[in-house]
Design a protein around this motif. Structure first.
Motif, PDB file in Angstrom:
ATOM      1  N   ARG A  56       0.685  -1.214  -0.217  1.00  0.00           N
ATOM      2  CA  ARG A  56       0.444  -0.328  -0.294  1.00  0.00           C
ATOM      3  C   ARG A  56       0.556   1.550  -0.183  1.00  0.00           C
ATOM      4  O   ARG A  56       0.482   2.125  -0.161  1.00  0.00           O
ATOM      5  N   GLU A  57       2.317   0.912   0.479  1.00  0.00           N
ATOM      6  CA  GLU A  57       2.735   2.466   0.738  1.00  0.00           C
ATOM      7  C   GLU A  57       3.329   2.291  -0.371  1.00  0.00           C
ATOM      8  O   GLU A  57       4.032   3.815  -1.115  1.00  0.00           O
ATOM      9  N   ASP A  58       3.824   1.292  -1.866  1.00  0.00           N
ATOM     10  CA  ASP A  58       4.315   1.629  -2.673  1.00  0.00           C
ATOM     11  C   ASP A  58       3.607   1.656  -3.948  1.00  0.00           C
ATOM     12  O   ASP A  58       3.380   2.324  -4.912  1.00  0.00           O
ATOM     13  N   ILE A  59       3.752  -0.184  -4.398  1.00  0.00           N
ATOM     14  CA  ILE A  59       3.778  -0.596  -5.799  1.00  0.00           C
ATOM     15  C   ILE A  59       2.005  -0.255  -6.438  1.00  0.00           C
ATOM     16  O   ILE A  59       1.754  -0.051  -7.056  1.00  0.00           O
ATOM     17  N   LEU A  60       1.160  -0.220  -5.350  1.00  0.00           N
ATOM     18  CA  LEU A  60      -0.351   0.221  -5.182  1.00  0.00           C
ATOM     19  C   LEU A  60      -0.732   1.198  -6.318  1.00  0.00           C
ATOM     20  O   LEU A  60      -1.156   2.054  -6.617  1.00  0.00           O
ATOM     21  N   PRO A  61       0.067   2.475  -5.165  1.00  0.00           N
ATOM     22  CA  PRO A  61      -0.063   4.127  -5.222  1.00  0.00           C
ATOM     23  C   PRO A  61       0.798   4.789  -6.619  1.00  0.00           C
ATOM     24  O   PRO A  61       0.146   5.483  -7.704  1.00  0.00           O
ATOM     25  N   ASN A  62       1.666   3.324  -6.672  1.00  0.00           N
ATOM     26  CA  ASN A  62       2.547   4.039  -8.099  1.00  0.00           C
ATOM     27  C   ASN A  62       1.595   2.839  -8.925  1.00  0.00           C
ATOM     28  O   ASN A  62       2.525   2.988 -10.888  1.00  0.00           O
ATOM     29  N   ALA A  63       1.052   2.339  -9.108  1.00  0.00           N
ATOM     30  CA  ALA A  63      -0.195   1.181 -10.503  1.00  0.00           C
ATOM     31  C   ALA A  63      -0.138   2.449 -11.276  1.00  0.00           C
ATOM     32  O   ALA A  63      -0.832   3.275 -11.330  1.00  0.00           O
ATOM     33  N   GLU A  64      -0.277   1.953 -12.627  1.00  0.00           N
ATOM     34  CA  GLU A  64      -0.101   2.547 -14.179  1.00  0.00           C
ATOM     35  C   GLU A  64      -1.035   2.561 -14.225  1.00  0.00           C
ATOM     36  O   GLU A  64      -1.532   0.913 -14.910  1.00  0.00           O
ATOM     37  N   THR A  65      -2.269   3.296 -14.540  1.00  0.00           N
ATOM     38  CA  THR A  65      -3.051   2.636 -15.997  1.00  0.00           C
ATOM     39  C   THR A  65      -2.676   2.423 -17.103  1.00  0.00           C
ATOM     40  O   THR A  65      -2.079   3.693 -17.708  1.00  0.00           O
ATOM     41  N   VAL A  66      -2.926   1.901 -18.321  1.00  0.00           N
ATOM     42  CA  VAL A  66      -2.178   1.115 -19.780  1.00  0.00           C
ATOM     43  C   VAL A  66      -3.482   0.611 -20.304  1.00  0.00           C
ATOM     44  O   VAL A  66      -4.112   0.128 -20.273  1.00  0.00           O
ATOM     45  N   ALA A  67      -3.165   0.724 -21.610  1.00  0.00           N
ATOM     46  CA  ALA A  67      -3.842   0.129 -22.590  1.00  0.00           C
ATOM     47  C   ALA A  67      -3.434  -0.894 -23.127  1.00  0.00           C
ATOM     48  O   ALA A  67      -2.291  -0.849 -23.033  1.00  0.00           O
ATOM     49  N   PHE A  68      -4.053  -2.045 -23.341  1.00  0.00           N
ATOM     50  CA  PHE A  68      -3.751  -3.549 -23.474  1.00  0.00           C
ATOM     51  C   PHE A  68      -2.520  -3.432 -25.084  1.00  0.00           C
ATOM     52  O   PHE A  68      -1.790  -4.416 -24.613  1.00  0.00           O
ATOM     53  N   ASP A  69      -3.427  -2.972 -25.640  1.00  0.00           N
ATOM     54  CA  ASP A  69      -2.274  -2.897 -26.592  1.00  0.00           C
ATOM     55  C   ASP A  69      -0.909  -2.090 -26.866  1.00  0.00           C
ATOM     56  O   ASP A  69      -0.393  -2.657 -27.383  1.00  0.00           O
ATOM     57  N   ASP A  70      -0.603  -1.079 -25.747  1.00  0.00           N
ATOM     58  CA  ASP A  70       0.350  -0.712 -25.241  1.00  0.00           C
ATOM     59  C   ASP A  70       1.453  -1.526 -25.150  1.00  0.00           C
ATOM     60  O   ASP A  70       2.921  -1.979 -24.959  1.00  0.00           O
ATOM     61  N   ILE A  71       0.971  -3.046 -23.533  1.00  0.00           N
ATOM     62  CA  ILE A  71       1.594  -3.468 -23.749  1.00  0.00           C
ATOM     63  C   ILE A  71       1.870  -4.894 -24.319  1.00  0.00           C
ATOM     64  O   ILE A  71       2.963  -5.259 -24.765  1.00  0.00           O
ATOM     65  N   VAL A  72       0.758  -5.347 -25.504  1.00  0.00           N
ATOM     66  CA  VAL A  72       1.493  -6.212 -26.640  1.00  0.00           C
ATOM     67  C   VAL A  72       2.417  -5.417 -27.716  1.00  0.00           C
ATOM     68  O   VAL A  72       3.626  -6.338 -27.966  1.00  0.00           O
ATOM     69  N   GLU A  73       2.238  -4.682 -27.670  1.00  0.00           N
ATOM     70  CA  GLU A  73       3.410  -3.915 -27.973  1.00  0.00           C
ATOM     71  C   GLU A  73       5.110  -3.984 -28.262  1.00  0.00           C
ATOM     72  O   GLU A  73       5.635  -4.020 -28.451  1.00  0.00           O
ATOM     73  N   ASN A  74       4.644  -3.139 -26.364  1.00  0.00           N
ATOM     74  CA  ASN A  74       6.166  -3.173 -25.642  1.00  0.00           C
ATOM     75  C   ASN A  74       6.237  -4.554 -24.781  1.00  0.00           C
ATOM     76  O   ASN A  74       7.635  -4.450 -24.143  1.00  0.00           O
TER      77      ASN A  74
END
Lengths: 256, 256
Positions: A56-74
């Protein structure tokens, strides 16, 4: 360990609690980058934060919202699915790797990997799966192989820990065996005890060997052996003393 | 597999959700007997049932409330704890086994085992640990090794699945490699393609070997290879046809 650690992607999660569980498992197993495709809103007082532990201190607040296709791409994408196809006639979910096989193959590969988890209940759909580079499936009971999202992610990250955890909380050596000379001294004392109790001479060797096998198999620690040495020395002293008393007082040995 | 499967014991759990998660993991990994020491009341509409998946049908309603000392008395008890002692000077949490080591040792042992999990947050206390026969600890990040109760139970049961799951959902063979003769035919076609495109003669062998290594490492399935065979046959036909056209029409080959 200079290798880049996998990122974790959750596609279309519905339940904040599962996101929290995944964040916690990430922290338990040395991962840090969490990316969410179409997540629910997360608030400090909901289950996402409630289930995340220290994440709750780091990973969760830093979670990034992304597009599915950007993940596929990169990324080199690894989809997780409980149900696989049986053979190559249908290849949306085939071939697959188990978590152990995935770990072994990633060990020797320099790549930016994304571990992609699907929505609760239905997982990734076939269109999404078709865009993934690899399939990973956790072996479970044929009766009910569908793990909860958070549990599946936990198991997969646990199996990949060799790639992601620099140092575990466990001491390097799980158990240090007592010095062999001490262990031998214990067998001597055990044998002396058999002698001191008047144990059948023909059976002493066999019985000492039995004890040797029993203790040997257990890999005794130095503390265990030193404890036993103390106990057996005392016991043997008392047994010998009893014999002295028998002689001294010319008592019959009724307890041989 | 005729061996008796371990029972699962949760001591003093506070959160119904964790009991549900554990019940679900039990069903995922072929276990069935759940025993609870001092549990909260469980209701059909709380998180215990909500998190249990199909285990809400059997494992959860059949969970038995028991006394801690009855478990100690009647089972070979394995305690789980995130934090161990470093060496034998303190032996409440030492020696310990990892889940893999526990599985290996239980494989060859005929015994009635209880996997004992402690309360959320604090786990089993030292008095309880002192009564356990073995300690098991899940390797995790030194920064934050404390797994959530449900996640710890899931990982341990996952690792023990070889002892408890008769048949997984996964096909026995994760991947069947295409017949070697088909794979060789593919390399032939690849080589023919190099030839048909007028690829530098001196480099053909090396390039074919590169393809052989690439495809070989991937263990191609029969479907993949038959797909490639079709594609390459067609490609080669068209390449050869182009050459016929060049000759027929006395065209210069500008694309060698």
């Amino acid at each position: 360990m200079s290798r880049q650690k996998p990122v974790v992607v959750v596609v279309d999660p519905k339940t904040p609690g599962n996101i929290g569980t995944i964040a916690r498992a990430m922290k338990n197993f040395g991962l840090s980058e969490l990316k969410l495709v179409n997540p629910p809103e997360l608030h400090r007082d909901d289950d996402a934060y409630g289930f995340a532990g220290h994440a709750r201190e780091d990973i969760l607040p830093n979670a990034e919202t992304v597009a599915f296709d950007d993940i596929v791409e990169n990324y080199h994408t690894v989809a997780t699915t409980a149900i696989t196809n049986e053979d190559s006639r249908r290849h949306v979910r085939y071939p697959f790797k188990t978590p152990v096989e995935l770990r072994e193959s990633l060990k020797t590969t320099e790549t930016r990997t994304a571990l992609v988890f699907g929505r609760e209940g239905t997982g990734l759909d076939n269109d999404e799966l078709a865009k993934m580079d690899e399939i990973c499936s956790i072996p479970a009971s044929d009766d009910y192989p569908v793990l909860n999202l958070g549990q599946a992610a936990t198991v997969l990250m646990y199996e990949l820990r060799e790639l992601t955890v620099e140092e575990t909380q466990l001491p390097d050596v799980e158990q240090s065996r007592a010095p062999e000379s001490d262990v031998e001294r214990f067998y001597d004392l055990f044998s002396e005890q058999l002698d001191a109790t008047g144990y059948d001479e023909h059976k002493r060797g066999k019985t000492t060997r039995l004890m040797r096998r029993l203790v040997g198999r257990a890999h005794p620690t130095d503390r265990e052996i030193s404890t036993l040495l103390g106990l057996f020395r005392r016991t043997n002293r008392q047994l010998r003393h009893r014999r002295q008393l028998l002689e001294k007082y010319d008592e019959p040995d009724r307890w041989r």
